[in-house]
Design an enzyme around this catalytic site. Structure first.
Site, mmCIF file in Angstrom:
data_model
loop_
_atom_site.group_PDB
_atom_site.id
_atom_site.type_symbol
_atom_site.label_atom_id
_atom_site.label_comp_id
_atom_site.label_asym_id
_atom_site.label_seq_id
_atom_site.Cartn_x
_atom_site.Cartn_y
_atom_site.Cartn_z
ATOM 1 N N TRP A 107 2.549 1.657 -3.434
ATOM 2 C CA TRP A 107 1.552 1.994 -4.453
ATOM 3 C C TRP A 107 1.409 3.507 -4.572
ATOM 4 O O TRP A 107 1.238 4.047 -5.675
ATOM 5 C CB TRP A 107 0.196 1.369 -4.102
ATOM 6 C CG TRP A 107 -0.904 1.916 -4.956
ATOM 7 C CD1 TRP A 107 -1.116 1.693 -6.280
ATOM 8 C CD2 TRP A 107 -1.937 2.827 -4.554
ATOM 9 N NE1 TRP A 107 -2.212 2.402 -6.735
ATOM 10 C CE2 TRP A 107 -2.732 3.097 -5.691
ATOM 11 C CE3 TRP A 107 -2.274 3.423 -3.340
ATOM 12 C CZ2 TRP A 107 -3.834 3.955 -5.627
ATOM 13 C CZ3 TRP A 107 -3.370 4.260 -3.285
ATOM 14 C CH2 TRP A 107 -4.135 4.520 -4.420
ATOM 15 N N HIS A 108 1.498 4.219 -3.467
ATOM 16 C CA HIS A 108 1.426 5.682 -3.515
ATOM 17 C C HIS A 108 2.649 6.273 -4.212
ATOM 18 O O HIS A 108 2.575 7.355 -4.798
ATOM 19 C CB HIS A 108 1.319 6.264 -2.101
ATOM 20 C CG HIS A 108 -0.016 6.037 -1.458
ATOM 21 N ND1 HIS A 108 -0.261 4.995 -0.607
ATOM 22 C CD2 HIS A 108 -1.184 6.716 -1.554
ATOM 23 C CE1 HIS A 108 -1.521 5.043 -0.195
ATOM 24 N NE2 HIS A 108 -2.100 6.072 -0.758
ATOM 25 N N GLY A 109 3.770 5.579 -4.133
ATOM 26 C CA GLY A 109 4.998 6.057 -4.745
ATOM 27 C C GLY A 109 6.188 5.349 -4.136
ATOM 28 O O GLY A 109 6.096 4.776 -3.046
ATOM 29 N N MET A 121 0.828 -1.203 0.000
ATOM 30 C CA MET A 121 0.000 0.000 0.000
ATOM 31 C C MET A 121 0.860 1.249 0.000
ATOM 32 O O MET A 121 0.526 2.252 -0.636
ATOM 33 C CB MET A 121 -0.939 -0.003 1.212
ATOM 34 C CG MET A 121 -2.099 -0.973 1.079
ATOM 35 S SD MET A 121 -3.268 -0.890 2.464
ATOM 36 C CE MET A 121 -3.992 0.738 2.196
ATOM 37 N N GLY A 122 1.986 1.192 0.710
ATOM 38 C CA GLY A 122 2.884 2.344 0.749
ATOM 39 C C GLY A 122 3.513 2.629 -0.600
ATOM 40 O O GLY A 122 3.439 3.759 -1.098
#
Length: 387
Positions: free
Chosen positions: A323-325, A320-321
């Site tokens: 995925w943001h960048g 999830m982390g």
């Protein structure tokens, strides 16, 4: 044209959806007209850039061919290797979008909403593998699902079986009136959140923080104020967008799931992730965490079920982390929430045995306060200001 970015977008959507509303109030189906509207709106969103349009078309064709081909294969065979290849191919464009810019290279699929469309496509391959999608998929419906314009850029992430049920259901006049009123209500909530509260927080506090406080605040106070103001801004801005998406969807007869449910009233960190960006957190829970835990349990590589669960949490929030960048603050943000979840789980199991923390209105209030501050610090990490 940016979705929900200005009043002009809402005026255009309102005019385009007038026939949808009239048909709905008469108890008539509007799905064919809604398909036409989707093409028009997608052209408005992506048509300003030829590269963006080509990327969207190629990406959609690629995902549709992959999904349909895998479904036909799955009806005959069920090789784990082919399944893994199908999943990897589906997420490959998103990986390229995230990784190639680090090396200064261009990528083909750099368009608005690539992540959310990918999540839908991967979900369909996973559910096909599970045998939940045995009926023949209509290519038109599949494209409509992947590119459903109210949610195409930033979600919420819908599920195929829920979406198609709404798509094929023609609500009665009375049922559509409820959908219409609910949709309008969500749109007004979105205006309140995004164009009033988020706007005021950003323009009257956030732009001056953390450093430009003109000696009204100490540097530490400036950072602290930024942490809380940024957290509120992030919520109202994104929750406002999500409310717009849900509202427009309901006017079109699709009950897109909500994304936020009073997250700052969460009594613990697990409760928070059941309230914040719900469609994304549930997607990662169902398709990453649960599958990893079941796979590890089946393989019996670890006997301790809690160790398996905790490794699953690290994997979940790490993904999830990033995925943001791929910047450090996103990675740390993900790992921070993994530590919070694991720490709370350990505390919960300890308290179940020792019963030192009773459940009453006072402990509930204290839990809300602790969770709120822990979450805000997480958003402070997410903002990149800490680094």
């Amino acid at each position: 044209m940016t979705p929900y970015g200005n009043i002009a977008f809402f005026v255009i959507i309102g005019l385009l959806l007038l026939p949808t509303i009239l048909l709905g109030l008469r108890g008539k189906s509007s799905k064919r007209y809604n398909l036409f509207v989707s093409v028009i709106v997608l052209a408005l969103i992506f048509g300003h850039s030829m590269n963006g349009t080509i990327s969207l078309v190629l990406f959609t064709v690629f995902q549709v061919v992959l999904i349909v081909a895998y479904q036909r294969y799955r009806l005959q065979q069920n090789s784990g290797t082919i399944f893994i290849i199908a999943v990897l191919l589906s997420i490959l464009p998103l990986i390229l979008v995230k990784v190639l810019p680090i090396f200064g290279l261009h990528h083909l699929f750099g368009f608005l909403g690539v992540s959310y469309i990918t999540f839908k496509a991967v979900q369909m391959i996973l559910e096909t593998r599970d045998g939940l999608m045995k009926e023949k998929i209509s290519v038109v419906e599949l494209v409509y699902f992947l590119l459903f314009f109210p949610t195409v850029s930033s979600g919420p992430i819908d599920r195929w079986r829920r979406f198609t049920k709404d798509f094929h259901t023609v609500p009665s006049s009375e049922e559509y009136q409820k959908l219409l009123l609910s949709g309008i209500n969500y749109i007004f909530v979105g205006f309140l959140y995004k164009f009033i509260l988020a706007y005021l927080i950003y323009n009257y506090t956030l732009i001056y923080l953390p450093n430009h406080t003109y000696n009204y605040l100490t540097p530490f106070q400036g950072q602290l104020a930024y942490m809380y103001m940024y957290s509120f801004y992030l919520f109202f801005d994104f929750a406002g967008y999500s409310a717009f998406a849900v509202g427009v969807s309901r006017i079109m007869g699709i009950q897109t799931p909500i994304n936020f449910n009073r997250p700052f009233a969460s009594r613990n960190i697990k409760d928070f992730w059941n309230r914040w960006h719900m469609s994304l957190s549930f997607w990662f829970r169902d398709y990453v965490y649960m599958r990893f835990v079941l796979w590890m349990t089946k393989k019996k590589w670890l006997k301790n079920k809690f160790a398996i669960s905790y490794i699953g949490f690290f994997l979940l929030f790490f993904l999830m982390g990033i995925w943001h960048g791929l910047e450090w603050h996103f990675v740390v943000y993900g790992l921070y929430h993994a530590l919070l979840i694991i720490s709370f789980d350990k505390f919960e199991r300890w308290n179940k045995k020792h019963k030192r923390w009773p459940k009453n209105k006072w402990t509930h209030a204290i839990g809300v306060i602790i969770t709120f501050h822990a979450v805000c610090f997480g958003f402070y990490i997410f903002s990149g200001t800490l680094f």
